[in-house]
Motif scaffolding. Structure first.
Motif, mmCIF file in Angstrom:
data_model
loop_
_atom_site.group_PDB
_atom_site.id
_atom_site.type_symbol
_atom_site.label_atom_id
_atom_site.label_comp_id
_atom_site.label_asym_id
_atom_site.label_seq_id
_atom_site.Cartn_x
_atom_site.Cartn_y
_atom_site.Cartn_z
ATOM 1 N N VAL A 397 0.843 -1.190 0.000
ATOM 2 C CA VAL A 397 0.000 0.000 0.000
ATOM 3 C C VAL A 397 0.880 1.242 0.000
ATOM 4 O O VAL A 397 2.068 1.194 0.356
ATOM 5 C CB VAL A 397 -0.937 0.024 1.223
ATOM 6 N N SER A 398 0.298 2.349 -0.380
ATOM 7 C CA SER A 398 1.019 3.620 -0.382
ATOM 8 C C SER A 398 1.299 4.062 1.046
ATOM 9 O O SER A 398 0.420 4.026 1.903
ATOM 10 C CB SER A 398 0.198 4.685 -1.109
ATOM 11 N N SER A 473 8.977 -6.544 -10.555
ATOM 12 C CA SER A 473 7.811 -7.300 -10.122
ATOM 13 C C SER A 473 7.146 -6.686 -8.905
ATOM 14 O O SER A 473 7.768 -5.959 -8.118
ATOM 15 C CB SER A 473 8.211 -8.750 -9.801
ATOM 16 N N THR A 474 5.900 -7.037 -8.735
ATOM 17 C CA THR A 474 5.099 -6.540 -7.622
ATOM 18 C C THR A 474 5.827 -6.725 -6.291
ATOM 19 O O THR A 474 6.352 -7.796 -5.995
ATOM 20 C CB THR A 474 3.750 -7.264 -7.580
ATOM 21 N N GLY A 475 5.832 -5.640 -5.524
ATOM 22 C CA GLY A 475 6.455 -5.652 -4.208
ATOM 23 C C GLY A 475 7.886 -5.178 -4.197
ATOM 24 O O GLY A 475 8.412 -4.806 -3.137
ATOM 25 N N GLN A 476 8.544 -5.174 -5.350
ATOM 26 C CA GLN A 476 9.917 -4.679 -5.407
ATOM 27 C C GLN A 476 9.910 -3.154 -5.337
ATOM 28 O O GLN A 476 9.092 -2.498 -5.977
ATOM 29 C CB GLN A 476 10.604 -5.148 -6.685
ATOM 30 N N SER A 477 10.831 -2.585 -4.558
ATOM 31 C CA SER A 477 10.884 -1.141 -4.350
ATOM 32 C C SER A 477 12.171 -0.570 -4.933
ATOM 33 O O SER A 477 13.250 -1.173 -4.809
ATOM 34 C CB SER A 477 10.817 -0.813 -2.848
ATOM 35 N N PRO A 506 -2.523 3.428 -11.961
ATOM 36 C CA PRO A 506 -1.130 3.319 -11.520
ATOM 37 C C PRO A 506 -0.640 1.883 -11.466
ATOM 38 O O PRO A 506 -1.406 0.957 -11.210
ATOM 39 C CB PRO A 506 -1.160 3.944 -10.124
ATOM 40 N N THR A 507 0.646 1.728 -11.713
ATOM 41 C CA THR A 507 1.285 0.417 -11.628
ATOM 42 C C THR A 507 2.291 0.363 -10.477
ATOM 43 O O THR A 507 3.042 -0.595 -10.354
ATOM 44 C CB THR A 507 1.993 0.066 -12.944
ATOM 45 N N ALA A 508 2.308 1.413 -9.649
ATOM 46 C CA ALA A 508 3.179 1.453 -8.476
ATOM 47 C C ALA A 508 2.526 2.321 -7.417
ATOM 48 O O ALA A 508 1.659 3.144 -7.712
ATOM 49 C CB ALA A 508 4.557 2.005 -8.843
ATOM 50 N N VAL A 509 2.954 2.121 -6.175
ATOM 51 C CA VAL A 509 2.490 2.956 -5.072
ATOM 52 C C VAL A 509 3.686 3.683 -4.479
ATOM 53 O O VAL A 509 4.825 3.189 -4.504
ATOM 54 C CB VAL A 509 1.766 2.129 -3.984
ATOM 55 N N ASN A 510 3.445 4.880 -3.959
ATOM 56 C CA ASN A 510 4.498 5.688 -3.353
ATOM 57 C C ASN A 510 4.776 5.193 -1.942
ATOM 58 O O ASN A 510 3.855 5.043 -1.134
ATOM 59 C CB ASN A 510 4.088 7.151 -3.336
ATOM 60 N N THR A 511 6.052 4.946 -1.653
ATOM 61 C CA THR A 511 6.413 4.352 -0.364
ATOM 62 C C THR A 511 7.686 5.000 0.185
ATOM 63 O O THR A 511 8.293 5.863 -0.447
ATOM 64 C CB THR A 511 6.624 2.835 -0.506
#
Length: 611
Positions: A397-398, A473-477, A506-511
């Motif tokens: 999540v963001s 891939s999903t979850g990679q930051s 969006p394809t990414a969340v800000n973290t």
């Protein structure tokens, strides 16, 4: 991991349990397949209610069973590897379902119970749901219990409905259905149908599974099928298989969990892991029901990752499956069982539940420059990391604002469908359109721009399903390098890499995350595939291992997300029958998310920035 690609049925035969099957007319509340027009978005939800009423099954229990069977997807009438069709995953005659009648699949028995044709049960979701409801009601009858609205009275019927051969697996299946009921679910399936299951907080809690030598949580079905620790015939003391004795519970060296797929069947995986001259891994998970077999004690080191440093610091989970056929193999039962096992392991060893510690085999780095090209690519771009981490209780999540220095890749799995090739015999053959959790990386903010190049592999990147050179891939930051309109650039493999990230989809969340960059005065720093100690750390009887940088570097000004901080370590195990030992040095390393794969840098080369 890559094993034989042989496919087998997912449900093993067991002793027959006979039941007189009485044909019943199809419910008038559910139209026949030939009379149906384009369905409304809630028609499948209403179908579940109607079928449940027709056969005296609690409606929400039926929804929970179907969610566990298929997440309510129909897969356009295509069968799974176990020969299962539709939302209820009804198997055909090639995979006999032993719980009601011998030698017949679920489809045949459902057809006899409902009066619907097997073809309708295969291809029409409404008919399929009716068939599942009829079979569940028949299982309740066979258990000697009356139909009724109390889900708590259906445990034995659920165990029978599972078709699992092992009693523990059948019990675990029933417990997982109750877990789905307790949690509740809401999802739009692959037919665009919106389905909801309310949470039943008071649903029957999971039962404790029988004790076993296997190291598993009590909420899964698990057995012990040991891999052989054996000296090879005619060999010396340093030639043995297929794992190493260690004491990792004492020395605290388990930092990672590696998710693999077997690229073959459960049967093949079990055969291979029991060969002393083959490799090994800690656990295998079965596709059909999530049943687990443990092969190597957690304290010992299995040979699964293709990188000795990763082997020594990780636990390997092999999932029955083939990465190019996710709908056939990557079942909800297996995802849920795997998540329970991973949570158990993470709690036991203090492993953070993030994508720098819960990694795929395709995220393991090559140990040396020569090894980079041959590294594995499973579980592939179709593995649903977002769903997996939701099951782990750590959804992506963001956690930061729109100008954050870090983004975490998170496309909407169901609707994100980038093209891939190589699912057939030719590498250029298009793969069937399918949901994916990976984004593609370009050299410029343009879909027509070339893909970024992985210099370690020495060739241009492609959209081939096994090509990880330009994939996140999903979850990679990653650290944000630039934002421009609908595109976001990240630092990746020593270069600026762009991916489409429109605000509307969006394809990414800000973290937030800690970052590192080369120390001042350094133009670039090397990246390593393993965190080995300095030469002076080795005792006289252990040959020092070379600290070899990969072809990759981090130029000054670039930033990468930081994971594990660890002193250099080498696991030395060369003599049969004696536990290996860990040699630790003073040189400290940081794990980083460098590209699709992780990497390591020396603390002495970098400075860490705030997260």
């Amino acid at each position: 991991m890559h094993l034989s690609a042989t496919r087998t049925g997912g449900v093993a035969a067991a002793a027959a349990l006979l039941l007189t099957l009485t044909p019943l007319a199809a419910s008038a509340d559910v139209p026949a397949p030939e009379a149906r027009t384009a369905p409304a978005a809630d028609s499948l939800q209403r179908t579940f209610r109607a079928a449940a009423d027709r056969y005296g099954v609690p409606a929400d229990l039926l929804l929970a069973v179907a969610y566990l069977q298929s997440r309510w997807d129909s897969h356009d009438g295509a069968p799974s590897v176990g020969g299962g069709y539709g939302p209820m995953h009804l198997t055909d005659a090639r995979t006999p379902w032993p719980r009601l009648a011998a030698g017949e699949g679920m489809l045949a028995q459902a057809a006899a119970l409902t009066g619907l044709s097997e073809e309708a049960l295969r291809t029409d979701p409404a008919a399929n749901v009716q068939g599942g409801a009829a079979l569940l009601a028949a299982a309740q009858q066979r258990a000697g219990r009356a139909a009724g609205a109390d889900p708590a009275r259906w445990r034995e019927a659920l165990a029978r409905f599972s078709g699992a051969e092992e009693p523990a697996a059948a019990r675990a299946y029933a417990d997982e259905v109750y877990a789905v009921l307790r949690e509740g679910q809401h999802r739009t399936n692959d037919d665009g149908q919106d389905l909801a299951l309310p949470a039943h907080r008071s649903a029957t809690p999971a039962a404790t599974a029988p004790t076993s030598p296997a190291e598993c949580p009590p909420t899964v079905s698990c057995e012990w099928i040991p891999a052989p620790y054996k000296k090879l015939d005619g060999s010396s003391d340093d030639d043995f298989g297929n794992h190493d004795l260690a004491d990792r519970d004492r020395d605290g060296s388990i930092d990672y969990i590696v998710v693999h797929d077997t690229e073959g069947s459960w049967k093949t995986a079990l055969r291979l892991v029991q060969k002393p001259d083959y490799v090994s891994w800690q656990y295998t998970l079965r596709s059909s029901d999530g049943h687990i077999a443990q092969h190597v004690p957690l304290k010992d080191v299995a040979w699964h990752a293709g990188n000795w440093y990763t082997n020594a610091t990780s636990v390997g989970l092999e999932h029955e499956g083939i990465l190019t056929a996710p709908d056939a193999w990557y079942t909800e039962a297996m995802y849920r069982s795997s998540a329970r096992l991973t949570r158990y392991l993470a709690e036991r060893y203090g492993i953070p539940l993030d994508r720098l510690h819960i990694i795929g085999h395709d995220n393991v780095p090559g140990a040396t420059p020569e090894a980079v090209r041959g590294m594995h690519t499973d579980p592939g771009p179709y593995w649903d990391w977002a769903h997996y981490f939701e099951l782990l209780g750590r959804p992506f999540v963001s956690t930061a604002g729109p100008d954050s220095a870090v983004v975490t890749v998170r496309p909407e799995y169901g609707s994100h469908r980038p093209p891939y090739t190589g699912c057939g015999k030719k590498s250029t053959e298009p793969c069937p359109e399918h949901a994916s959790g990976a984004v593609r990386l370009h050299t410029a903010p343009d879909a027509k721009a070339p893909l970024v190049k992985d210099i370690g592999r020495g060739k241009d990147s492609t959209i081939q399903v096994n090509d990880t050179g330009a994939r996140a891939s999903t979850g990679q930051s990653f650290a944000v390098a630039e934002r421009r309109g609908d595109w976001t650039a990240i630092w990746y493999l020593g270069q600026k890499a762009w991916f489409a990230n429109p605000a509307a989809r969006p394809t990414a969340v800000n973290t937030r995350a800690p970052l590192l960059t080369p120390r001042e005065g350094l133009t670039s720093v090397p990246v390593y595939g393993r965190a080995y100690p300095e030469e002076s750390a080795y005792p006289a009887d252990v040959p020092p291992q070379p600290v070899v940088p990969l072809a990759y570097r981090i130029p000054a000004g670039q930033r990468y997300v930081v994971g594990e901080r660890t002193p250099g370590a080498y696991f030395h195990a060369k003599e049969y029958g004696k536990p290996g030992r860990v040699i630790r040095g003073k040189e400290v390393y940081y794990e980083i998310q460098y590209g699709h794969r992780i990497g390591y840098v020396k603390e002495s080369d970098v400075r860490v920035l705030g997260g």
